[in-house]
Scaffold this active site. Sequence first.
Site, PDB file in Angstrom:
ATOM      1  N   HIS A 161       0.842  -1.220   0.000  1.00  0.00           N
ATOM      2  CA  HIS A 161       0.000   0.000   0.000  1.00  0.00           C
ATOM      3  C   HIS A 161       0.868   1.258   0.000  1.00  0.00           C
ATOM      4  O   HIS A 161       0.446   2.297   0.502  1.00  0.00           O
ATOM      5  CB  HIS A 161      -0.944   0.031   1.208  1.00  0.00           C
ATOM      6  CG  HIS A 161      -1.693  -1.247   1.415  1.00  0.00           C
ATOM      7  ND1 HIS A 161      -2.911  -1.494   0.828  1.00  0.00           N
ATOM      8  CD2 HIS A 161      -1.373  -2.363   2.121  1.00  0.00           C
ATOM      9  CE1 HIS A 161      -3.320  -2.712   1.186  1.00  0.00           C
ATOM     10  NE2 HIS A 161      -2.402  -3.252   1.958  1.00  0.00           N
ATOM     11  N   SER A 282      16.446  21.288 -15.743  1.00  0.00           N
ATOM     12  CA  SER A 282      15.265  22.111 -15.999  1.00  0.00           C
ATOM     13  C   SER A 282      15.725  23.438 -16.574  1.00  0.00           C
ATOM     14  O   SER A 282      16.729  23.999 -16.118  1.00  0.00           O
ATOM     15  CB  SER A 282      14.502  22.335 -14.687  1.00  0.00           C
ATOM     16  OG  SER A 282      13.738  23.521 -14.764  1.00  0.00           O
ATOM     17  N   LYS A 288      17.548  21.546 -10.590  1.00  0.00           N
ATOM     18  CA  LYS A 288      16.844  20.296 -10.869  1.00  0.00           C
ATOM     19  C   LYS A 288      17.695  19.253 -11.592  1.00  0.00           C
ATOM     20  O   LYS A 288      18.481  19.559 -12.467  1.00  0.00           O
ATOM     21  CB  LYS A 288      15.607  20.563 -11.740  1.00  0.00           C
ATOM     22  CG  LYS A 288      14.495  21.334 -11.076  1.00  0.00           C
ATOM     23  CD  LYS A 288      13.807  20.615  -9.919  1.00  0.00           C
ATOM     24  CE  LYS A 288      12.987  19.423 -10.338  1.00  0.00           C
ATOM     25  NZ  LYS A 288      11.763  19.823 -11.064  1.00  0.00           N
ATOM     26  N   GLU A 295      10.719   8.435 -16.457  1.00  0.00           N
ATOM     27  CA  GLU A 295       9.352   8.893 -16.762  1.00  0.00           C
ATOM     28  C   GLU A 295       8.920   8.436 -18.155  1.00  0.00           C
ATOM     29  O   GLU A 295       7.796   7.960 -18.358  1.00  0.00           O
ATOM     30  CB  GLU A 295       9.265  10.414 -16.651  1.00  0.00           C
ATOM     31  CG  GLU A 295       9.391  10.909 -15.218  1.00  0.00           C
ATOM     32  CD  GLU A 295       9.496  12.422 -15.141  1.00  0.00           C
ATOM     33  OE1 GLU A 295       8.659  13.032 -14.483  1.00  0.00           O
ATOM     34  OE2 GLU A 295      10.421  13.001 -15.751  1.00  0.00           O
TER      35      GLU A 295
END
Length: 486
Positions: A161, A282, A288, A295
């Site tokens: 979970h 970024s 970043k 992804e």
Amino acid sequence: MKMWSGRFREPLDSFFDTWQRSITFDRALLQQEVQASKAHARALAAAGVLDEQEQQQISSALDSIAARFSAAKAVEEIGVATGHDAEDIHHFVEMELVELVGNLGLKLHTGRSRNEQVATDLRLYIRESGAMLIRHLGRWANALLAQAVAAGEAAMPAYTHLQRAEPVLVAHWLLAYVEMILRDASRLEDCLERLNFCPLGSGAVAGATLALDRTITSETLRFAAPTANSMDATSDRDFVLEYLQVLTLLGVHVSRFAEEMTLFATAEFGFVELPEAYSTGSSAMPQKKNPDLTELLRAKVGRLSAAAQSVLLTLKGLPLAYNKDMQETQEPVFAATQVAHGMLHLLAGFTHAVRFKTDRMRVACEQGYLNAMAAATYLTEKGVPFRTAHERVGTAVRFGLESGRELQELSLQELQSIEPLFGADVYAAITLEATLDCHDVIGGTARARVRAALAETTQRVQALCSRFALVTEPHADLKEAAHAGT
Ligand code: ARG
């Protein structure tokens, strides 16, 4: 020259003519078409349609066509900048052949149909692509195994979970992905085995009209045997759908790995240091380092699934036998193969380069009562029924939560006030190592079990790699691990 102009009085609508052609994508089947044509020429020679010299001439002309289009760039020109006006790859190769050997080339189509040709070419294509993808799966599995060896006895929290559940060895977690990979590879192997029958000689629908010895083409192309039914052979693409569904499942596994890496690389988890070579920055926020690779890997399964869906819907309800609808099953195969290839190629490199922050993982294991199951197990060994033990340890956890302490930080007196059967030996039973080791079953995360699993899994991966001639020099430790398992 058209392949079928004889019975027509009117020319085709020019937009329709271009629209229905497959040459701009089935050119990907050129090498397979050449191989299948060479095999057919042998069968024609055996049937007396070609003499030996004619067969030789056709065969070497076909070789020279294959060589001329061996580079991807040359193939991309087919149907765009090539001189003649081929409708599909079968037509193209025939016209090239005629250019090289004159009218003799026109004899090659004796006793065959494009319906069996395309079915054969696609089987050959998937057979090669599937084997290539299995080799890539082997590389990715080897990278995971190398990381599992390097992780040694490092532990991390396992989640259910998405809540911390119990500690496991990092190696145990990595081996979970190797299991998925081995099943994906085995599904691909099954698919390749099932499709490995040769349609040549099936004709357009009812079988060749020439007494061809079909074992010649089948053996030449290294199929297991000729297909058993001409209608089925020319009109089913179940092997295409199966291949794409297998790739979809593989994509699902990749997406889970990619998701975990993305999550574990966040500051909140901090379990993973992303390799710079596989990350991006970024344009707005200078600090970043973004997990673009994982992804994108997480997203790609959408394309694989779309390919499978598209073929599924194309096949549904098609009457026997060949229908032009089937032409629509090709592009999804080419696209999905390319997607899967790119994903697996990158995954192997990424997996080798990623770094696990095992210190952070260990700290995470030691917070949040991950040893509660081990404490309950301790009580059951003292004769307390598990349900009661669960209740008692739950109370101890509540006690700890209220006073901001872990179970091992509660005094023996406190523990005994909850359950008198707690003894001084409880502290040794709930250390991280003891918590790991109490899962001492096949497939469990006890350290000795994981060592054995690593050795055994390494052997299965090596067996896969050698079945598919993936020559990799396994990590030295892996060789030892495999050896220890024998
Ligand atoms: N380009 C066609 C395909 O991919 C080849 C078979 C064509 N056969 C036919 N009867 N029109 O399906």
